[in-house]
Design an enzyme around this catalytic site. Structure first.
Site, PDB file in Angstrom:
ATOM      1  N   ARG A 170       0.841  -1.205   0.000  1.00  0.00           N
ATOM      2  CA  ARG A 170       0.000   0.000   0.000  1.00  0.00           C
ATOM      3  C   ARG A 170       0.866   1.241   0.000  1.00  0.00           C
ATOM      4  O   ARG A 170       1.776   1.352   0.813  1.00  0.00           O
ATOM      5  CB  ARG A 170      -0.866  -0.013   1.260  1.00  0.00           C
ATOM      6  CG  ARG A 170      -2.314  -0.261   0.967  1.00  0.00           C
ATOM      7  CD  ARG A 170      -3.059  -0.398   2.237  1.00  0.00           C
ATOM      8  NE  ARG A 170      -3.189   0.887   2.919  1.00  0.00           N
ATOM      9  CZ  ARG A 170      -3.730   1.038   4.102  1.00  0.00           C
ATOM     10  NH1 ARG A 170      -4.161  -0.016   4.752  1.00  0.00           N
ATOM     11  NH2 ARG A 170      -3.857   2.216   4.650  1.00  0.00           N
ATOM     12  N   LEU A 171       0.537   2.181  -0.876  1.00  0.00           N
ATOM     13  CA  LEU A 171       1.363   3.392  -0.956  1.00  0.00           C
ATOM     14  C   LEU A 171       1.434   4.112   0.376  1.00  0.00           C
ATOM     15  O   LEU A 171       2.488   4.590   0.779  1.00  0.00           O
ATOM     16  CB  LEU A 171       0.813   4.354  -2.012  1.00  0.00           C
ATOM     17  CG  LEU A 171       0.938   3.917  -3.465  1.00  0.00           C
ATOM     18  CD1 LEU A 171       0.588   5.090  -4.368  1.00  0.00           C
ATOM     19  CD2 LEU A 171       2.324   3.405  -3.792  1.00  0.00           C
ATOM     20  N   SER A 172       0.290   4.196   1.066  1.00  0.00           N
ATOM     21  CA  SER A 172       0.262   4.954   2.313  1.00  0.00           C
ATOM     22  C   SER A 172       1.161   4.327   3.368  1.00  0.00           C
ATOM     23  O   SER A 172       1.568   4.986   4.313  1.00  0.00           O
ATOM     24  CB  SER A 172      -1.166   5.056   2.822  1.00  0.00           C
ATOM     25  OG  SER A 172      -1.712   3.770   2.907  1.00  0.00           O
ATOM     26  N   LYS A 173       1.452   3.046   3.231  1.00  0.00           N
ATOM     27  CA  LYS A 173       2.289   2.365   4.225  1.00  0.00           C
ATOM     28  C   LYS A 173       3.777   2.577   3.929  1.00  0.00           C
ATOM     29  O   LYS A 173       4.625   2.242   4.714  1.00  0.00           O
ATOM     30  CB  LYS A 173       2.010   0.851   4.211  1.00  0.00           C
ATOM     31  CG  LYS A 173       0.617   0.487   4.633  1.00  0.00           C
ATOM     32  CD  LYS A 173       0.537   0.333   6.137  1.00  0.00           C
ATOM     33  CE  LYS A 173      -0.856  -0.081   6.540  1.00  0.00           C
ATOM     34  NZ  LYS A 173      -1.265   0.401   7.820  1.00  0.00           N
ATOM     35  N   ARG A 174       4.047   3.073   2.739  1.00  0.00           N
ATOM     36  CA  ARG A 174       5.453   3.221   2.357  1.00  0.00           C
ATOM     37  C   ARG A 174       5.875   4.667   2.481  1.00  0.00           C
ATOM     38  O   ARG A 174       5.217   5.559   1.962  1.00  0.00           O
ATOM     39  CB  ARG A 174       5.644   2.768   0.917  1.00  0.00           C
ATOM     40  CG  ARG A 174       5.718   1.282   0.802  1.00  0.00           C
ATOM     41  CD  ARG A 174       6.136   0.921  -0.597  1.00  0.00           C
ATOM     42  NE  ARG A 174       7.392   1.578  -0.951  1.00  0.00           N
ATOM     43  CZ  ARG A 174       7.707   1.948  -2.189  1.00  0.00           C
ATOM     44  NH1 ARG A 174       6.842   1.768  -3.158  1.00  0.00           N
ATOM     45  NH2 ARG A 174       8.867   2.503  -2.447  1.00  0.00           N
TER      46      ARG A 174
END
Ligand code: GLU
Length: 299
Positions: free
Chosen positions: A234-238
């Site tokens: 997930r982008l938000s997790k990176r």
């Protein structure tokens, strides 16, 4: 007659705006403009330690650069303490609130099955009185079973009995919980439709429980599939994944981003550059795919 449709952008200023946020914001913008309704910009800055200075301004700028304008705000959650206090009093008077002194660790030890993303389900330990009067207390919402079902405009019918358990309204350190602030803000703002990332699908039954307890009208909900990188993360997790600002600084035009996102949302047959307004005629909520969209930064 003027449309009564109202929705919102609700970014958390905890980092830069990334492609996942832009995709949800695009859906929000298209839907609101198609309905002739209004968009409120609300900055969700109640979680003070996670707020990054300058992030709210940078997120607003990115929305504007993408051509996703709004009609009211920005409204900052950090200025809304009085409204939250008042709603809390209403809930308390109606018997929905109780203090809880359990620590996260204690809850994890007692709870049986872990719940996705939201931590373990609270087993109700403090329902009939706090177990540790020496500790500062959080305030919990008495959420009776089964949790309500709802009909999501993208994900379809969601059966009752999802994520349950009494949840926190205000943490022991005085911080308002996301679930609570978001419902008070959406209800006070007359929001008729909530459009947001699919990571919040499982929070929605709790929020519906709060609307009902407060005697407020439950809005419609549309959850938009998440954006992942080619490895499925997930982008938000990176940290720092595909921020809009980086793309802009690299010379990528907003139309290139909007064109790719419009294609990912099933609105066009090619990912060629487009302005948001070009996508309006083809926009249909039920066409939005549920699956996560893979954003490959290499284009
Ligand atoms: N602030 C949340 C986020 O940035 C969205 C909350 C909501 O739309 O209810 O993911």
């Amino acid at each position: 007659m003027a449309s009564t449709y109202r929705t919102r952008f609700a970014p958390s200023p905890t980092g830069k705006m990334h492609i996942g946020h832009a995709r949800t914001a695009l859906v929000t913008w298209l839907r609101a403009r198609q309905q002739g309704g209004a968009i409120v910009m609300r900055i969700e800055d109640i979680d003070h330690p996670r707020v990054v200075p300058g992030a709210a301004e940078s997120i607003c700028r990115d929305h504007e650069w993408l051509g996703l304008d709004w009609d009211e705000g920005p409204i900052y959650q950090s200025t809304r303490d009085e409204a939250y206090e008042q709603a809390l009093t209403e809930l308390r008077d109606a018997g929905f609130v109780y203090p809880c002194t359990c620590s996260r660790k204690e809850i994890a030890e007692i709870a049986s099955a872990p719940h996705d993303g939201e931590g373990p389900r609270y087993p109700g330990t403090c329902r009939n009185g706090v177990t540790r009067p020496d500790r500062a207390a959080a305030l919990r919402f008495r959420f009776d079973e089964p949790s309500p079902g709802f009909d999501d405009l993208v994900f379809g019918p969601q059966p009752a009995g999802g994520l349950g358990g009494d949840f926190v309204l205000r943490r022991a350190d005085g911080t308002w919980a996301y679930q609570f602030a978001v419902v008070v803000d959406d209800a006070d703002g007359g929001i008729t439709e909530v459009i947001r990332g699919a990571d919040l699908l499982s929070s929605t039954p709790r929020q519906i429980g709060l609307y009902r307890a407060l005697g407020r009208t439950v809005p419609r909900f549309a959850h938009v599939g998440l954006v992942v990188d080619p490895e499925g993360r997930r982008l938000s997790k990176r940290h720092g994944a595909a921020p809009i600002e980086t793309l802009r600084d690299a010379g990528v035009a907003p139309e290139v981003i909007i064109g790719r996102l419009g294609y990912s949302l099933g609105m066009t047959t090619s990912a060629s550059p487009k302005r948001a307004v070009d996508l309006l005629p083809a926009f249909e909520m039920p066409r939005i795919p549920r699956a996560a969209f893979i954003w490959d930064a290499k284009g």
